[in-house]
Structures are given as C-alpha cells and as structure tokens.
Design a protein around this motif. Sequence first.
Motif, PDB file in Angstrom:
ATOM      1  N   ASP A 186       0.913  -1.199  -0.048  1.00  0.00           N
ATOM      2  CA  ASP A 186       0.031  -0.180  -0.242  1.00  0.00           C
ATOM      3  C   ASP A 186       0.942   1.156  -0.059  1.00  0.00           C
ATOM      4  N   THR A 187       0.335   2.207  -0.554  1.00  0.00           N
ATOM      5  CA  THR A 187       1.207   3.664  -0.740  1.00  0.00           C
ATOM      6  C   THR A 187       0.438   4.653   0.007  1.00  0.00           C
ATOM      7  N   ALA A 188       1.396   5.621   0.732  1.00  0.00           N
ATOM      8  CA  ALA A 188       0.671   6.886   1.059  1.00  0.00           C
ATOM      9  C   ALA A 188       1.664   7.703   0.679  1.00  0.00           C
ATOM     10  N   ASP A 189       1.168   9.191   0.863  1.00  0.00           N
ATOM     11  CA  ASP A 189       2.002  10.453   0.731  1.00  0.00           C
ATOM     12  C   ASP A 189       1.856  11.376   1.850  1.00  0.00           C
ATOM     13  N   VAL A 190       2.614  12.063   2.073  1.00  0.00           N
ATOM     14  CA  VAL A 190       2.880  13.194   2.886  1.00  0.00           C
ATOM     15  C   VAL A 190       3.558  14.515   2.356  1.00  0.00           C
ATOM     16  N   LEU A 191       3.025  15.584   2.354  1.00  0.00           N
ATOM     17  CA  LEU A 191       3.336  16.710   1.692  1.00  0.00           C
ATOM     18  C   LEU A 191       4.096  17.498   3.078  1.00  0.00           C
ATOM     19  N   ILE A 192       5.424  17.877   2.995  1.00  0.00           N
ATOM     20  CA  ILE A 192       5.973  19.024   3.932  1.00  0.00           C
ATOM     21  C   ILE A 192       6.056  19.939   3.278  1.00  0.00           C
ATOM     22  N   THR A 193       5.450  21.298   3.605  1.00  0.00           N
ATOM     23  CA  THR A 193       5.559  22.404   2.986  1.00  0.00           C
ATOM     24  C   THR A 193       6.507  23.141   3.502  1.00  0.00           C
ATOM     25  N   VAL A 194       7.655  23.830   2.968  1.00  0.00           N
ATOM     26  CA  VAL A 194       8.787  24.689   3.827  1.00  0.00           C
ATOM     27  C   VAL A 194       8.429  26.012   3.413  1.00  0.00           C
ATOM     28  N   ASN A 195       8.070  26.730   4.615  1.00  0.00           N
ATOM     29  CA  ASN A 195       8.061  28.213   4.419  1.00  0.00           C
ATOM     30  C   ASN A 195       9.514  28.753   4.600  1.00  0.00           C
ATOM     31  N   ILE A 196       9.819  29.887   3.877  1.00  0.00           N
ATOM     32  CA  ILE A 196      10.819  30.568   3.887  1.00  0.00           C
ATOM     33  C   ILE A 196      10.878  31.804   5.200  1.00  0.00           C
ATOM     34  N   PRO A 197      11.762  31.870   6.150  1.00  0.00           N
ATOM     35  CA  PRO A 197      11.582  32.712   7.167  1.00  0.00           C
ATOM     36  C   PRO A 197      11.743  34.283   6.232  1.00  0.00           C
ATOM     37  N   PRO A 198      11.248  35.245   7.091  1.00  0.00           N
ATOM     38  CA  PRO A 198      11.058  36.533   6.402  1.00  0.00           C
ATOM     39  C   PRO A 198      12.459  37.040   6.143  1.00  0.00           C
ATOM     40  N   ILE A 199      13.484  36.652   6.906  1.00  0.00           N
ATOM     41  CA  ILE A 199      14.770  37.249   6.563  1.00  0.00           C
ATOM     42  C   ILE A 199      15.681  36.038   6.386  1.00  0.00           C
ATOM     43  N   ASP A 200      16.690  36.267   5.145  1.00  0.00           N
ATOM     44  CA  ASP A 200      17.605  35.507   4.928  1.00  0.00           C
ATOM     45  C   ASP A 200      18.928  36.300   4.948  1.00  0.00           C
ATOM     46  N   ALA A 201      19.803  36.125   5.881  1.00  0.00           N
ATOM     47  CA  ALA A 201      20.783  37.004   6.002  1.00  0.00           C
ATOM     48  C   ALA A 201      22.140  36.527   5.317  1.00  0.00           C
ATOM     49  N   GLY A 202      21.948  35.624   4.219  1.00  0.00           N
ATOM     50  CA  GLY A 202      22.937  34.994   3.424  1.00  0.00           C
ATOM     51  C   GLY A 202      24.140  34.405   4.223  1.00  0.00           C
ATOM     52  N   VAL A 203      25.283  34.459   3.749  1.00  0.00           N
ATOM     53  CA  VAL A 203      26.504  33.626   4.418  1.00  0.00           C
ATOM     54  C   VAL A 203      27.201  34.802   5.091  1.00  0.00           C
ATOM     55  N   ASN A 204      28.326  34.079   6.063  1.00  0.00           N
ATOM     56  CA  ASN A 204      29.162  34.974   6.855  1.00  0.00           C
ATOM     57  C   ASN A 204      30.329  35.292   5.879  1.00  0.00           C
ATOM     58  N   ASP A 205      31.183  36.374   6.095  1.00  0.00           N
ATOM     59  CA  ASP A 205      32.209  36.576   5.257  1.00  0.00           C
ATOM     60  C   ASP A 205      33.434  36.857   6.236  1.00  0.00           C
ATOM     61  N   THR A 206      34.621  36.607   5.749  1.00  0.00           N
ATOM     62  CA  THR A 206      35.797  37.140   6.432  1.00  0.00           C
ATOM     63  C   THR A 206      36.675  38.047   5.652  1.00  0.00           C
ATOM     64  N   ILE A 207      36.904  39.041   6.283  1.00  0.00           N
ATOM     65  CA  ILE A 207      37.791  39.890   5.578  1.00  0.00           C
ATOM     66  C   ILE A 207      39.113  40.210   6.296  1.00  0.00           C
ATOM     67  N   SER A 208      40.170  40.909   5.628  1.00  0.00           N
ATOM     68  CA  SER A 208      41.465  41.403   6.397  1.00  0.00           C
ATOM     69  C   SER A 208      40.909  43.049   7.136  1.00  0.00           C
ATOM     70  N   VAL A 209      41.707  43.292   8.132  1.00  0.00           N
ATOM     71  CA  VAL A 209      41.781  44.667   8.524  1.00  0.00           C
ATOM     72  C   VAL A 209      41.953  45.634   7.400  1.00  0.00           C
ATOM     73  N   GLY A 210      41.001  46.693   7.248  1.00  0.00           N
ATOM     74  CA  GLY A 210      41.073  47.893   6.336  1.00  0.00           C
ATOM     75  C   GLY A 210      40.208  47.367   5.195  1.00  0.00           C
ATOM     76  N   GLN A 211      39.810  46.145   5.142  1.00  0.00           N
ATOM     77  CA  GLN A 211      38.875  45.804   3.762  1.00  0.00           C
ATOM     78  C   GLN A 211      37.282  46.163   4.257  1.00  0.00           C
ATOM     79  N   ALA A 212      36.585  46.204   3.058  1.00  0.00           N
ATOM     80  CA  ALA A 212      35.251  46.623   3.486  1.00  0.00           C
ATOM     81  C   ALA A 212      34.416  44.941   3.054  1.00  0.00           C
ATOM     82  N   GLY A 213      33.513  44.592   3.915  1.00  0.00           N
ATOM     83  CA  GLY A 213      32.722  43.625   3.655  1.00  0.00           C
ATOM     84  C   GLY A 213      31.266  44.139   3.176  1.00  0.00           C
ATOM     85  N   ILE A 214      30.636  43.161   2.471  1.00  0.00           N
ATOM     86  CA  ILE A 214      29.252  43.379   2.216  1.00  0.00           C
ATOM     87  C   ILE A 214      28.263  42.745   3.035  1.00  0.00           C
ATOM     88  N   LEU A 215      27.527  43.285   3.506  1.00  0.00           N
ATOM     89  CA  LEU A 215      26.279  42.599   4.255  1.00  0.00           C
ATOM     90  C   LEU A 215      25.065  42.677   3.458  1.00  0.00           C
TER      91      LEU A 215
END
Length: 160
Positions: free
Chosen positions: A115-144
């Motif tokens: 016998d078969t059955a199925d289940v739907l898992i709906t994934v909601n995206i959070p209201p904010i996605d902050a992207g990925v962390n970044d590493t920079i050297s002193v004096g460099q600018a990072g993009i947020l």
Amino acid sequence: YTWYHTAGLRGTIGTDVVAEQTSYATYTVVGMAQNGCKDTADFFITVNTPPLLAVSNDTTICKGDSAVINVSGAPSYLWSPAAGLSITTGINATASPLLTTNYLIIGTDGNGCIDTADVLITVNIPPIDAGVNDTISVGQAGILLASGRTNYSWNTSSTN
C-alpha cells in the motif's frame, strides 16, 4: 485446454488465461491430447488483503526546522525521495527538507502486498535570509546582504 469455474477468468480456452479474483478460488483445466486422452488439474488462487497505511497529516515547517512523519499499518516501509529524511526504510522518519517536498511511503506486508501513502511537507522561507558569513582582512570592506523584507535595521555586535 479448457478452463472451468470461469468467474474472474479472461478467456476459457488455451494454455494461458488470466484470473482476476478478489477472494479465494479454484479453477479446473481439462487438457485433451491429439490421441484422445484427457487429464484434469486444479489450480488454487489465494487473494491476500494488502496492508492499509496510516500516515501523519501534511505539515508546514519553517526552513531549517523538521517534522516527524509517523506511519503504521505494515511491517516494512520504503521512503522516497531520500533528500531531507533521517531514514529511507523503517518507521517514523524525521523530515528536514530544504524545499517543499512530497514524500512517498510504500508499506509491504509479509505476503508481498503493498500500500502507498504520501505526506506533503511544505517549507516556508523565513522573512529574513541573512546570507552567508564573510571573512575580511583589517582595512577591507565587507558586504552585508539581507533579503526577504523591504525595511531593515542593522545592529552591530562584537565577538572575540
């Protein structure tokens, strides 16, 4: 060859006939040789009732969360697709999909009936996605980078 007890048979003449039964049945076939000799044989068909799966309701989660999918009704299970599941065989999988996913569960009993059955898992995206962390050297600018809303308020925090 001539087949008797024709209920559920597709055809009654020939070496191969198809039986479509919903319960136990006995069929008799009579074979006649060219020399006039004949013989009979009985065939028995047993119809097994397939398992009846009971499975969790469809669920909505936030991206990064998980949901337990419970299943019962058969002794063994196969889950598909494997992406985002804690198991692909067995009962009660934990689903952590990255995107909305419909999971198929196939339950098999000791007679090989399924016998078969199925289940739907709906994934909601959070209201904010902050992207990925970044590493920079002193004096460099990072993009947020942030996405998902129209207004942002940025705060600083320092870590050692």
